[in-house]
Scaffold this motif. Sequence first.
Motif, mmCIF file in Angstrom:
data_model
loop_
_atom_site.group_PDB
_atom_site.id
_atom_site.type_symbol
_atom_site.label_atom_id
_atom_site.label_comp_id
_atom_site.label_asym_id
_atom_site.label_seq_id
_atom_site.Cartn_x
_atom_site.Cartn_y
_atom_site.Cartn_z
ATOM 1 N N PHE A 116 -11.122 4.931 9.196
ATOM 2 C CA PHE A 116 -10.392 5.439 8.012
ATOM 3 C C PHE A 116 -8.888 5.366 8.256
ATOM 4 C CE2 PHE A 116 -14.602 7.370 7.937
ATOM 5 C CZ PHE A 116 -15.033 6.895 6.707
ATOM 6 N N VAL A 117 -8.445 4.171 8.512
ATOM 7 C CA VAL A 117 -7.056 3.925 8.905
ATOM 8 C C VAL A 117 -6.512 2.751 8.089
ATOM 9 C CG1 VAL A 117 -7.346 4.786 11.252
ATOM 10 C CG2 VAL A 117 -7.882 2.396 10.763
ATOM 11 N N THR A 118 -5.239 2.484 8.237
ATOM 12 C CA THR A 118 -4.675 1.283 7.648
ATOM 13 C C THR A 118 -4.716 0.171 8.702
ATOM 14 O OG1 THR A 118 -2.845 0.439 6.313
ATOM 15 C CG2 THR A 118 -2.243 1.797 8.221
ATOM 16 N N ASN B 6 0.840 -1.208 0.000
ATOM 17 C CA ASN B 6 0.000 0.000 0.000
ATOM 18 C C ASN B 6 0.871 1.253 0.000
ATOM 19 O OD1 ASN B 6 0.890 -0.728 2.563
ATOM 20 N ND2 ASN B 6 -1.034 -0.302 3.597
ATOM 21 N N ALA B 7 2.082 1.137 0.546
ATOM 22 C CA ALA B 7 2.993 2.277 0.562
ATOM 23 C C ALA B 7 3.533 2.519 -0.842
ATOM 24 C CB ALA B 7 4.150 1.988 1.509
ATOM 25 N N GLY B 8 3.881 3.748 -1.112
ATOM 26 C CA GLY B 8 4.461 4.053 -2.418
ATOM 27 C C GLY B 8 5.596 5.037 -2.243
ATOM 28 N N SER C 221 -15.741 1.632 1.061
ATOM 29 C CA SER C 221 -16.064 2.469 2.229
ATOM 30 C C SER C 221 -14.841 3.123 2.877
ATOM 31 C CB SER C 221 -16.819 1.650 3.272
ATOM 32 O OG SER C 221 -16.060 0.528 3.647
ATOM 33 N N ILE C 222 -13.683 2.465 2.811
ATOM 34 C CA ILE C 222 -12.485 3.024 3.468
ATOM 35 C C ILE C 222 -11.627 3.801 2.463
ATOM 36 C CG2 ILE C 222 -10.395 2.456 4.842
ATOM 37 C CD1 ILE C 222 -13.017 1.673 6.240
ATOM 38 N N GLY C 223 -11.723 3.394 1.210
ATOM 39 C CA GLY C 223 -10.859 4.017 0.195
ATOM 40 C C GLY C 223 -9.447 3.484 0.292
ATOM 41 N N THR C 224 -9.317 2.167 0.430
ATOM 42 C CA THR C 224 -7.983 1.556 0.572
ATOM 43 C C THR C 224 -7.215 1.651 -0.746
ATOM 44 O OG1 THR C 224 -8.492 -0.683 -0.201
ATOM 45 C CG2 THR C 224 -9.013 -0.188 2.114
ATOM 46 N N THR C 225 -5.966 1.239 -0.682
ATOM 47 C CA THR C 225 -5.143 1.210 -1.896
ATOM 48 C C THR C 225 -5.406 -0.061 -2.714
ATOM 49 O OG1 THR C 225 -3.348 0.139 -0.697
ATOM 50 C CG2 THR C 225 -3.282 2.541 -0.792
ATOM 51 N N ASN D 14 -3.885 -5.279 1.846
ATOM 52 C CA ASN D 14 -3.302 -5.029 3.156
ATOM 53 C C ASN D 14 -4.216 -5.459 4.323
ATOM 54 O OD1 ASN D 14 -0.862 -3.540 4.156
ATOM 55 N ND2 ASN D 14 -2.434 -2.399 5.253
ATOM 56 N N GLY D 15 -5.430 -4.913 4.342
ATOM 57 C CA GLY D 15 -6.371 -5.213 5.439
ATOM 58 C C GLY D 15 -6.646 -6.707 5.578
ATOM 59 N N PRO D 16 -7.052 -7.384 4.499
ATOM 60 C CA PRO D 16 -7.315 -8.832 4.610
ATOM 61 C C PRO D 16 -6.085 -9.627 5.048
ATOM 62 C CG PRO D 16 -8.331 -7.958 2.620
ATOM 63 C CD PRO D 16 -7.510 -6.839 3.197
HETATM 64 P P1 IMP Z 1 -4.925 0.363 3.044
HETATM 65 O O1 IMP Z 1 -3.700 0.547 3.881
HETATM 66 O O2 IMP Z 1 -4.618 0.071 1.604
HETATM 67 O O3 IMP Z 1 -5.887 -0.623 3.656
HETATM 68 O O4 IMP Z 1 -5.712 1.758 3.045
HETATM 69 C C1 IMP Z 1 -6.259 2.331 4.224
HETATM 70 C C2 IMP Z 1 -6.093 3.845 4.196
HETATM 71 O O5 IMP Z 1 -4.717 4.185 4.287
HETATM 72 C C3 IMP Z 1 -6.594 4.516 2.905
HETATM 73 O O6 IMP Z 1 -7.109 5.784 3.254
HETATM 74 C C4 IMP Z 1 -5.322 4.643 2.072
HETATM 75 O O7 IMP Z 1 -5.399 5.663 1.123
HETATM 76 C C5 IMP Z 1 -4.318 4.981 3.165
HETATM 77 N N1 IMP Z 1 -2.937 4.616 2.831
HETATM 78 C C6 IMP Z 1 -2.399 3.367 2.843
HETATM 79 N N2 IMP Z 1 -1.096 3.420 2.518
HETATM 80 C C7 IMP Z 1 -0.795 4.723 2.327
HETATM 81 C C8 IMP Z 1 0.413 5.438 1.998
HETATM 82 O O8 IMP Z 1 1.500 4.860 1.847
HETATM 83 N N3 IMP Z 1 0.309 6.785 1.879
HETATM 84 C C9 IMP Z 1 -0.845 7.444 2.084
HETATM 85 N N4 IMP Z 1 -2.002 6.834 2.397
HETATM 86 C C10 IMP Z 1 -1.972 5.486 2.521
#
Ligand code: IMP
Length: 330
Positions: A189-191, A41-43, A121-125, A129-131
Motif C-alpha cells: 500500500f505504497v507509491t 499523483n501528487a496534488g 487493490s492498492i487504491g492508487t490515484t 505512476n506505478g506503470p
Molecule cells: P499511486 O502513487 O497513484 O500509485 O498511489 C499509491 C498510493 O499512494 C495510494 O494509496 C494513493 O492514494 C497514495 N498517494 C499517491 N500520491 C499521493 C499524494 O500526493 N498524497 C496522498 N496520497 C498519495
Amino acid sequence: MIVADVVVDLQYGDCGKGKVTNYLCEKGNYTHVIRYNGGCNAGHTIYHNGQRIITHHIPCGVLHGVRSIIGPGCVVYPDQLFTEIQELEDAGIPARRFVRVANNAHVITRDHIREDGKDSSIGTTKRGNGPAYRDKYGRTGVRASEVESLREFIVDIYEEIHGANTPVKILFEGAQGFGLDIDWGDYPFVTSSHCTVGSAILNGVPPQSIREVWGVAKMYETYVGAKKFEGSDPIFGEIREAGEEFGATTGRPRQCNWMDWNLLKKAININGVTNLVLNKVDVLEEVGQQKILVDEKVVNFDSMSLMKEFIKTNMKKGVITSFSSNKESI
Ligand code: IMP
Ligand code: MG
C-alpha cells in the motif's frame, strides 16, 4: 558551491509541504526548486489572487519566480504539465518561464494511465505512476528528452546543478510521504517512488550539499488508498470535515487516525530531520481532541499544551520543532 535544503513529508502525504516550501522560498534566496519524486499523483492546492489552482507536477517555486525543475526522480505526463502551465499562466503566474523538466526524468504515457485506471487493490490515484516507474526500472520507459512536445522545457540537470560558475542553492520539494515510500511504507500500500531524503540526493547533488531537512507532519494522520486505516472512533469523521481532508487529486475522503509516534520517530531518524513542522494544530483544537498513538496504544492528553509538551520533551535531540495551524502561514 552547491547547497540544498529538503522538504520531506513524514506521514502519508498531504501534511502541508507546499506551505513549508512557500515559507522557505520567501526567505531562502534559492536558485532552484526541484521536485525529486513522484508524478501527477501528487496534488497541491494553491490560493492565488483569490483563485484556487490545483497543481500536480509543478513545484511551488514558480509562485516565487524561482526556476522550478521536475527532477530525474520524477515521472511526468506531458498533457497534464501543459494544462497546469496554462492554468497558472491564466492566473497571472509566469509558469512557462520558470518550469523545466530534467532530460532524464521519465514519461507517463496514455497506456500507463489506462493500465493504472484498472487498479482496485492498492487504491492508487490512477495517474499512471506505478506503470511508469515499472517501465523505467524495466528499462522499457521513455525519457523526457525523447519527447518532442517537451523540448522547450528540457534542461540537462547535470549542467544545471554542476555547470554554473555562481552558487547554486536548491530547495528540494518532495511528493507523497514516508508512510507511502516504496521501501519504508506498508508494502504494497505504497507509491512507486522513494519519498525520503535519499531520493533528493538521487537527483544529482552530492550528499554533503544537504543542509537543512524540513520534515513535515500533521498533528493527526490521514491516508488515502485501499487498506483500512481509519480508527473506529466516530470523531475521525469530524476531524475529516474540520481538516477538509479530501484528496486534491482524486477528491477521495482521506481516512483519519491519531498521530503514530513510532512512525514519526522512524521517519525523523531515517530522513535526518533538522526542522520539524507539525501542521493543523487548530483542527484537533476545533474537535477538542489531543491524542497520540504510542506503541500502538492511544495516549490521551488533558490539553493541547500538554500534547505539545510531550512532543517537545520526547523529540530527538537537536530537532527544531514548530507547530502550525491550518489557517495561518508559518
Ligand atoms: P499511486 O502513487 O497513484 O500509485 O498511489 C499509491 C498510493 O499512494 C495510494 O494509496 C494513493 O492514494 C497514495 N498517494 C499517491 N500520491 C499521493 C499524494 O500526493 N498524497 C496522498 N496520497 C498519495
Ligand atoms: Mg497533496
